[in-house]
Design a protein around this motif. Structure first.
Motif, PDB file in Angstrom:
ATOM      1  N   GLU A   1       0.905  -1.178   0.017  1.00  0.00           N
ATOM      2  CA  GLU A   1      -0.022   0.077   0.199  1.00  0.00           C
ATOM      3  C   GLU A   1       1.128   1.261  -0.008  1.00  0.00           C
ATOM      4  O   GLU A   1       0.611   2.073  -0.801  1.00  0.00           O
ATOM      5  CB  GLU A   1      -0.905  -0.178   1.290  1.00  0.00           C
ATOM      6  N   THR A   2       1.873   1.459   0.866  1.00  0.00           N
ATOM      7  CA  THR A   2       2.472   2.572   0.791  1.00  0.00           C
ATOM      8  C   THR A   2       3.562   2.863  -0.037  1.00  0.00           C
ATOM      9  O   THR A   2       3.656   3.827  -0.462  1.00  0.00           O
ATOM     10  CB  THR A   2       3.264   2.792   2.448  1.00  0.00           C
ATOM     11  N   ARG A   3       4.443   1.691  -0.408  1.00  0.00           N
ATOM     12  CA  ARG A   3       5.597   1.777  -1.166  1.00  0.00           C
ATOM     13  C   ARG A   3       5.180   1.288  -2.633  1.00  0.00           C
ATOM     14  O   ARG A   3       5.987   1.297  -3.432  1.00  0.00           O
ATOM     15  CB  ARG A   3       6.720   1.022  -0.777  1.00  0.00           C
ATOM     16  N   LYS A   4       3.931   0.918  -2.950  1.00  0.00           N
ATOM     17  CA  LYS A   4       3.487   0.597  -4.222  1.00  0.00           C
ATOM     18  C   LYS A   4       4.191  -0.677  -4.601  1.00  0.00           C
ATOM     19  O   LYS A   4       4.346  -0.807  -5.822  1.00  0.00           O
ATOM     20  CB  LYS A   4       3.368   1.592  -5.005  1.00  0.00           C
ATOM     21  N   LEU A   5       4.496  -1.560  -3.764  1.00  0.00           N
ATOM     22  CA  LEU A   5       5.322  -2.729  -4.302  1.00  0.00           C
ATOM     23  C   LEU A   5       4.429  -3.864  -4.727  1.00  0.00           C
ATOM     24  O   LEU A   5       3.269  -4.057  -4.259  1.00  0.00           O
ATOM     25  CB  LEU A   5       6.201  -3.435  -2.966  1.00  0.00           C
ATOM     26  N   SER A   6       4.933  -4.568  -5.747  1.00  0.00           N
ATOM     27  CA  SER A   6       4.000  -5.853  -6.049  1.00  0.00           C
ATOM     28  C   SER A   6       4.005  -6.718  -4.711  1.00  0.00           C
ATOM     29  O   SER A   6       5.039  -6.859  -4.005  1.00  0.00           O
ATOM     30  CB  SER A   6       4.745  -6.601  -7.316  1.00  0.00           C
ATOM     31  N   LYS A   7       3.207  -7.781  -4.764  1.00  0.00           N
ATOM     32  CA  LYS A   7       3.246  -8.696  -3.878  1.00  0.00           C
ATOM     33  C   LYS A   7       4.296  -9.292  -3.837  1.00  0.00           C
ATOM     34  O   LYS A   7       4.975  -9.911  -2.915  1.00  0.00           O
ATOM     35  CB  LYS A   7       1.876  -9.579  -3.995  1.00  0.00           C
ATOM     36  N   ASN A   8       4.928  -9.825  -4.935  1.00  0.00           N
ATOM     37  CA  ASN A   8       6.216 -10.794  -5.137  1.00  0.00           C
ATOM     38  C   ASN A   8       7.297  -9.766  -4.368  1.00  0.00           C
ATOM     39  O   ASN A   8       8.291 -10.597  -3.739  1.00  0.00           O
ATOM     40  CB  ASN A   8       6.578 -11.239  -6.447  1.00  0.00           C
ATOM     41  N   LYS A   9       7.379  -8.773  -4.759  1.00  0.00           N
ATOM     42  CA  LYS A   9       8.566  -7.829  -4.267  1.00  0.00           C
ATOM     43  C   LYS A   9       8.357  -7.832  -2.793  1.00  0.00           C
ATOM     44  O   LYS A   9       9.637  -8.125  -1.996  1.00  0.00           O
ATOM     45  CB  LYS A   9       8.659  -6.489  -4.794  1.00  0.00           C
ATOM     46  N   ALA A  10       7.287  -7.690  -2.301  1.00  0.00           N
ATOM     47  CA  ALA A  10       7.061  -7.459  -0.786  1.00  0.00           C
ATOM     48  C   ALA A  10       7.490  -8.708  -0.001  1.00  0.00           C
ATOM     49  O   ALA A  10       7.869  -8.733   0.999  1.00  0.00           O
ATOM     50  CB  ALA A  10       5.508  -7.128  -0.463  1.00  0.00           C
TER      51      ALA A  10
END
Length: 84
Positions: A43-52
């Motif tokens: 949500e905050t950094r707009k990362l993809s789920k895989n990257k997170a």
């Protein structure tokens, strides 16, 4: 269990009481923390789920499969969702 239910039980102290009584383990709290952290990064950094998930591995010092298990345990799915 979905995250809204878990958060409600956490905020009113029910989960702590269940832990003290031996009905749930520390893993539940760990998985909840991992899920919330991954969701927050998305949500905050707009990362993809895989990257997170990859970043969560380093932060929590857990295997990728464990991170996916934590996410899936609160997402309401019975199957493991993974990029593989």
């Amino acid at each position: 269990m979905n995250i809204q239910t878990a958060n409600h039980l956490f905020s009113n102290g029910t989960l702590s009481e269940m832990y003290k009584a031996g009905f749930i383990t520390e893993k539940f709290f760990s998985y909840r923390e991992i899920y919330l952290w991954v969701h927050s990064q998305m949500e905050t950094r707009k990362l993809s789920k895989n990257k997170a998930v990859i970043e969560a591995q380093g932060k929590f010092q857990k295997d990728e499969r464990t991170i996916w298990r934590a996410i899936n345990s609160f997402s309401g799915t019975d199957t493991l969702v993974s990029p593989l």
